[in-house]
Design a protein around this motif. Structure first.
Motif, mmCIF file in Angstrom:
data_model
loop_
_atom_site.group_PDB
_atom_site.id
_atom_site.type_symbol
_atom_site.label_atom_id
_atom_site.label_comp_id
_atom_site.label_asym_id
_atom_site.label_seq_id
_atom_site.Cartn_x
_atom_site.Cartn_y
_atom_site.Cartn_z
ATOM 1 N N GLU A 282 -6.455 -4.834 -1.424
ATOM 2 C CA GLU A 282 -5.695 -3.640 -1.785
ATOM 3 C C GLU A 282 -4.360 -3.615 -1.039
ATOM 4 O O GLU A 282 -3.326 -3.239 -1.595
ATOM 5 N N ARG B 166 -1.503 -5.724 -2.639
ATOM 6 C CA ARG B 166 -0.822 -5.306 -3.871
ATOM 7 C C ARG B 166 0.652 -5.026 -3.578
ATOM 8 O O ARG B 166 0.986 -4.547 -2.485
ATOM 9 N N ASN C 218 1.642 -1.854 -1.917
ATOM 10 C CA ASN C 218 1.012 -1.510 -0.635
ATOM 11 C C ASN C 218 1.333 -2.477 0.495
ATOM 12 O O ASN C 218 1.025 -2.183 1.656
ATOM 13 N N THR D 138 -12.168 -5.934 0.190
ATOM 14 C CA THR D 138 -11.535 -5.019 -0.767
ATOM 15 C C THR D 138 -10.284 -4.375 -0.178
ATOM 16 O O THR D 138 -9.248 -4.264 -0.840
#
Length: 393
Positions: free
Chosen positions: A133, A136, A139, A129
């Motif tokens: 993340e 993205r 990020n 996860t």
């Protein structure tokens, strides 16, 4: 009906691929999944000398097999080299299929080893996860630091943050531990001139003893510690024994002349010419102008990297003692140089020679013959000429 253009087709399938990847990102890993650390062998190019680290997430039941890379960047970035020099180049995390990743390293002839990590299903999902993340668009970019925030340290920290109620990364430090500078020496191998250039740019911050935790900025040290250091909560290391995925098949770099040899030869030539020049009253401007100009130019580089970039490792650089900006003045004045300036420049250069072993920064050994050559040439401008001494008599 109008036929769709090739560009439209490409965009359409790219959108489908993106949607598929995004959908996968929201899925949870199954019991059959595993996470591993991949360590890539060194390449022949200078920036590949230290290898690479990546994280693999595989779940056969979901047809998922991805590799996450930190430390990549876009070659199309505007003002790429200027941003890189100043330390403002954005690096990013990228993801690719495991097959494409392996094929790329097979093509380059670089080795690959893989270590499966002993992580619970909850920890694997937590890591997966976090990796997704990070991927993205908002990020994925960050400012890279070779020593403190690179592909290996990012992988180390992502794994550490995914662990629950345990830790694996010891932080012991002792006076016998190596420094950042000493850690990179074994990986420069035959790239002695590259090592010389790096030593010239690194400041004294890179010469403090590190903790074993800090050692893991080198991909191979991260690999070694993961399968040898027991976790605090168990007697087992976090990683299983490394398995070779690809052997190394690339040709090694050719051996080059050592900077030490080149600059000691330079010193001998400078010493002989200086003695003969003093006896025969040669001006030797043809020798001093290129020598002092080279030092003056390199002093500008050191100053720029120290004061005009955000690189942590190039601050407080004591190479400024021999790569002294006073040579900018001396190269234009030569025989007309102020004697006080000559004395100050000589004292700075001599400090490196005298304090080579005890100054708080480690210098490349090739600096000694360069510094001695500079001292000899500066002395020729300070000592009275032979004709002057004769006239006094």
């Amino acid at each position: 009906m109008q036929q769709p253009s090739l560009r439209t087709i490409i965009v359409f399938f790219a959108a489908l691929l993106f949607c598929g990847v995004s959908a996968k990102a929201d899925d949870k890993l199954s019991d059959s999944s595993f996470v591993s650390l991949i360590t890539c062998g060194a390449g022949n190019d200078y920036y590949l000398a230290f290898g690479h680290t990546a994280i693999r997430v595989c779940d056969p039941s979901q047809n998922l097999d991805r590799v996450y890379n930190y430390g990549t960047f876009d070659f199309g970035t505007p003002h790429l080299y200027l941003r890189f020099i100043r330390g403002y180049l954005n690096y990013c995390v990228s993801a690719s299929s495991y097959r494409n990743f392996v094929n790329n390293y097979w093509w380059e002839g670089r080795s690959l080893t893989e270590q499966r990590l002993r992580m619970s299903l909850a920890e694997r999902n937590r890591l997966y996860t976090a990796l997704e993340e990070n991927c993205r668009p908002q990020n994925r970019f960050y400012l890279y630091d070779f020593f403190r925030d690179n592909c290996a340290t990012r992988a180390r920290d992502m794994i550490a943050n995914a662990l629950e109620d345990r830790t694996v990364f010891a932080k012991q430090r002792s006076d016998t531990n190596k420094t950042f500078r000493q850690m990179i020496y074994p990986y420069t191998g035959r790239l002695k001139w590259w090592q010389f250039g790096v030593d010239m740019l690194l400041g004294m911050r890179c010469d403090r003893p590190l903790s074993t935790f800090d050692y893991m900025f080198i991909p191979f040290d991260l690999e070694n510690q993961l399968d040898t250091t027991p976790m605090a909560a168990t007697a087992q290391p976090l990683a299983e024994t490394s398995v070779q995925v690809l052997p190394e098949t690339k040709e090694p770099n050719a051996e080059s002349l050592s900077p030490d040899l080149v600059f000691w030869l330079l010193f001998v030539i400078v010493a002989i010419l200086s003695v003969m020049g003093y006896i025969k009253q040669w001006k030797l401007r043809w020798l001093d102008i290129p020598l002092f100009s080279a030092v003056a130019l390199l002093s500008v580089i050191v100053i720029v990297m120290w004061f005009f970039t955000i690189h942590w490792c190039t601050k407080a650089n004591l190479n400024i003692l021999w790569l002294n900006p006073l040579f900018l003045y001396i190269v234009f004045r030569l025989r007309k140089s102020n004697r006080i300036v000559l004395y100050i420049a000589m004292a700075c250069v001599a400090t490196v020679v005298i304090g080579f072993a005890w100054l708080p920064q480690q210098f490349n050994t090739a600096v000694i013959p360069i510094a001695l050559s500079l001292i000899i040439r500066l002395t020729s401008y300070i000592l009275p000429s032979k004709d002057t001494e004769t006239n006094k008599k």
